[in-house]
Design an enzyme around this catalytic site. Structure first.
Site, PDB file in Angstrom:
ATOM      1  N   LYS A 157       0.867  -1.192   0.000  1.00 39.91           N
ATOM      2  CA  LYS A 157       0.000   0.000   0.000  1.00 39.91           C
ATOM      3  C   LYS A 157       0.898   1.234   0.000  1.00 39.91           C
ATOM      4  O   LYS A 157       1.769   1.376   0.863  1.00 39.91           O
ATOM      5  CB  LYS A 157      -0.905   0.015   1.239  1.00 39.91           C
ATOM      6  CG  LYS A 157      -2.085  -0.930   1.115  1.00 39.91           C
ATOM      7  CD  LYS A 157      -2.917  -0.951   2.376  1.00 39.91           C
ATOM      8  CE  LYS A 157      -3.703   0.303   2.591  1.00 39.91           C
ATOM      9  NZ  LYS A 157      -4.389   0.299   3.912  1.00 39.91           N
TER      10      LYS A 157
HETATM   11  C1  E4P Z   1      -7.518   0.964   4.632  1.00 45.79           C
HETATM   12  O1  E4P Z   1      -6.944   0.734   3.603  1.00 45.79           O
HETATM   13  C2  E4P Z   1      -7.492   2.291   5.257  1.00 45.79           C
HETATM   14  O2  E4P Z   1      -6.208   2.532   5.684  1.00 45.79           O
HETATM   15  C3  E4P Z   1      -8.477   2.326   6.380  1.00 45.79           C
HETATM   16  O3  E4P Z   1      -9.694   1.739   5.964  1.00 45.79           O
HETATM   17  C4  E4P Z   1      -8.727   3.706   6.947  1.00 45.79           C
HETATM   18  O4  E4P Z   1      -9.816   3.609   7.820  1.00 45.79           O
HETATM   19  P1  E4P Z   1     -10.155   4.714   8.934  1.00 45.79           P
HETATM   20  O5  E4P Z   1     -10.611   5.939   8.217  1.00 45.79           O
HETATM   21  O6  E4P Z   1     -11.243   4.083   9.744  1.00 45.79           O
HETATM   22  O7  E4P Z   1      -8.908   4.918   9.711  1.00 45.79           O
END
Ligand code: E4P
Length: 225
Positions: free
Chosen positions: A86
């Site tokens: 990522k």
């Molecule tokens: C996933 O890829 C993201 O990093 C995550 O869903 C962010 O979620 P949040 O907004 O609840 O921190």
């Protein structure tokens, strides 16, 4: 639409994988640091639980392309299997995406908040883009609409990059995203349970049980075959 688990909590991953049709696990530095454990052990344990075939998305902490590539190569070597690095959408992130793709490393471009970011990520070769629904909703933007338009843009230009929608807080958001044709969502373990909960389902099951027991008592189907 595929479902992924947005957590690094091992017992939750085990539980959700046991009951739900799960395509993989996503993490980010916040999610990993919540576990306060050994990073290498956490990601290796996740891989062991989900197996080689399910997707495992682990986020880079580097900011320069060459360092992102180095982290991507090392994490891939560590967890193996169906792996995606990522990478947050920045100039260096886009450069790193092209470098990772040349090395055959899967890329999920993350922290996507706009449609132009998603198109740029796709053109750099990202396998997935991860728009953040709830964080958009929290700034009185419309997370579902952003996903909808990203899906449309990808269709118009016949782009193969998939939309992995992230950052959800409720079932309504997930449902509305499913109506856009997004390819996948990543949701927290509690949301998996909420996705299938409806009190009428339990009333129906109670009725079935009561009707059956009036005639067959405690005997189950197998007892009668
Ligand atoms: C996933 O890829 C993201 O990093 C995550 O869903 C962010 O979620 P949040 O907004 O609840 O921190």
């Amino acid at each position: 639409m595929l479902y992924l688990i947005d957590t690094a909590k091992l017992e939750d991953i085990r539980r959700v994988c046991e009951y739900y049709p799960v395509a993989g696990v996503t993490t980010n530095p916040t999610i990993i640091s919540r576990e306060k454990g050994d990073f290498k052990k956490i990601i290796c344990d996740i891989r062991e639980i989900i197996g080689e075939n399910k997707q495992l998305h682990v986020q880079t902490t580097a900011t320069e392309a060459k360092d992102i590539l180095r982290e991507a190569e090392m994490i891939r070597q560590t967890v193996g299997g169906n792996f995606f690095i990522k990478i947050p959408i920045t100039k260096e992130g886009l450069k790193a995406t092209e470098m990772c793709k040349k090395m055959g490393i899967g890329v999920t471009m993350t922290a996507i908040f706009t449609q132009p970011q998603a198109l740029m990520a796709a053109r750099a070769g990202a396998d997935f883009v991860a728009p953040y629904i709830n964080r958009l909703d929290n700034i009185v933007s419309d997370g579902v609409n952003v996903v909808n338009e990203i899906v449309d843009i990808f269709k118009v230009y016949d782009i193969k990059t998939q939309v992995l929608a992230a950052s959800f807080k409720n079932v309504e958001q997930v449902h509305k995203v499913s109506m856009t044709g997004a390819h996948a969502v990543t949701i927290n373990p509690d949301l998996f349970d909420m996705m299938i909960y409806h009190p009428l389902t339990y009333y129906a099951i109670d009725d079935f049980t009561a009707d059956w027991q009036q005639v067959y008592g405690e005997k189950g189907v197998c007892d009668l075959l």
